[in-house]
Design a protein around this motif. Structure first.
Motif, mmCIF file in Angstrom:
data_model
loop_
_atom_site.group_PDB
_atom_site.id
_atom_site.type_symbol
_atom_site.label_atom_id
_atom_site.label_comp_id
_atom_site.label_asym_id
_atom_site.label_seq_id
_atom_site.Cartn_x
_atom_site.Cartn_y
_atom_site.Cartn_z
ATOM 1 N N ARG A 183 77.529 -4.266 -0.001
ATOM 2 C CA ARG A 183 76.180 -4.125 -0.544
ATOM 3 C C ARG A 183 75.889 -2.674 -0.931
ATOM 4 O O ARG A 183 75.202 -2.411 -1.902
ATOM 5 C CB ARG A 183 75.214 -4.774 0.439
ATOM 6 C CG ARG A 183 74.189 -4.050 1.115
ATOM 7 C CD ARG A 183 73.503 -4.979 2.149
ATOM 8 N NE ARG A 183 72.253 -4.417 2.575
ATOM 9 C CZ ARG A 183 71.058 -4.839 2.188
ATOM 10 N NH1 ARG A 183 70.948 -5.857 1.363
ATOM 11 N NH2 ARG A 183 69.967 -4.265 2.615
ATOM 12 N N PHE A 221 67.049 -3.932 -1.694
ATOM 13 C CA PHE A 221 67.633 -3.845 -0.358
ATOM 14 C C PHE A 221 66.668 -4.302 0.734
ATOM 15 O O PHE A 221 67.078 -4.553 1.857
ATOM 16 C CB PHE A 221 68.062 -2.403 -0.049
ATOM 17 C CG PHE A 221 69.359 -2.001 -0.688
ATOM 18 C CD1 PHE A 221 70.494 -2.772 -0.563
ATOM 19 C CD2 PHE A 221 69.452 -0.821 -1.409
ATOM 20 C CE1 PHE A 221 71.694 -2.388 -1.134
ATOM 21 C CE2 PHE A 221 70.645 -0.419 -1.988
ATOM 22 C CZ PHE A 221 71.766 -1.216 -1.858
ATOM 23 N N THR A 226 66.562 4.279 1.491
ATOM 24 C CA THR A 226 67.505 3.831 0.470
ATOM 25 C C THR A 226 68.462 4.952 0.079
ATOM 26 O O THR A 226 69.669 4.734 -0.036
ATOM 27 C CB THR A 226 66.750 3.305 -0.773
ATOM 28 O OG1 THR A 226 65.901 2.239 -0.364
ATOM 29 C CG2 THR A 226 67.706 2.819 -1.841
#
Length: 199
Positions: A150, A172, A180
């Motif tokens: 991811r 996310f 992030t």
């Protein structure tokens, strides 16, 4: 050997930052795909991981019925494990192709979990081990695990497409932009690059 709660060195403590890396080398991504070309399940897992940014446990929750009929630009909705909210992902051609190849090679019932092992559905620790192994075979050095898939998606979204941090934050399911940036490990690189300008 049994560990007391919070003592297992193989699991991060709650609230700690995961230290696995994204795959920052596009050629390594291609090497991994080549490595997995005769393993349709593993190739499908890898391709979905780097193209959807779902967490490993969310990928493992997918059933065959959820993905069997997916076409290019269809939306795949998965309930996020951490927030309980649904996240919608528009699937690309790589995802559709990987699923099709896998289900052609291994016909499974619609009720079955998509990613099965010999003892049932794969587990997150198993996926972590698989990712580490793939990365090692592709010649990558560093810390890799299930979250690397991811993170790889986010890394290339930001680096190659210039996707805005607020959009990545939403994708996310992060609470802050700082979270992030830290998650992707991009901020340090970008700060280093701003000092390359010679005046």
């Amino acid at each position: 050997m049994a560990f007391q709660k919070g003592e297992n060195p193989h699991h991060p403590l709650p609230g700690s930052v995961l230290t696995v890396e994204p795959i920052r080398d596009k050629k390594a991504i291609q090497r991994i795909k080549k490595l997995l070309r005769d393993q349709p399940r593993d190739l499908c897992l890898f391709v979905l991981g780097i193209n959807t940014a779902f967490r490993a446990n969310e990928l493992l929750s997918l059933t065959v019925g959820q993905v069997r009929s997916l076409q290019l630009s269809d939306v795949l909705r998965v309930k996020q494990s951490k927030t309980g909210k649904f996240r919608s992902v528009t699937v690309n051609g790589a995802v559709v192709k990987a699923i099709s190849q896998y289900l052609t090679a291994y016909p499974l019932s619609d009720e079955a979990f998509l990613f099965q092992g010999k003892r049932g559905c794969l587990t997150v620790p198993t996926v972590s081990t698989m990712v580490k192994t793939w990365c090692q075979h592709a010649g990558l050095r560093g810390k890799y695990g299930s979250h690397s898939l991811r993170k790889t998606w986010g890394y290339w979204q930001r680096l190659e497409r210039g996707t805005a941090i607020p959009l990545l934050m939403e994708a996310f399911g992060h609470a802050t932009q700082q979270q992030t940036l830290a998650y992707l490990g991009i901020q340090a690189e970008e700060i280093a690059q701003i000092y390359e300008l010679e005046l």
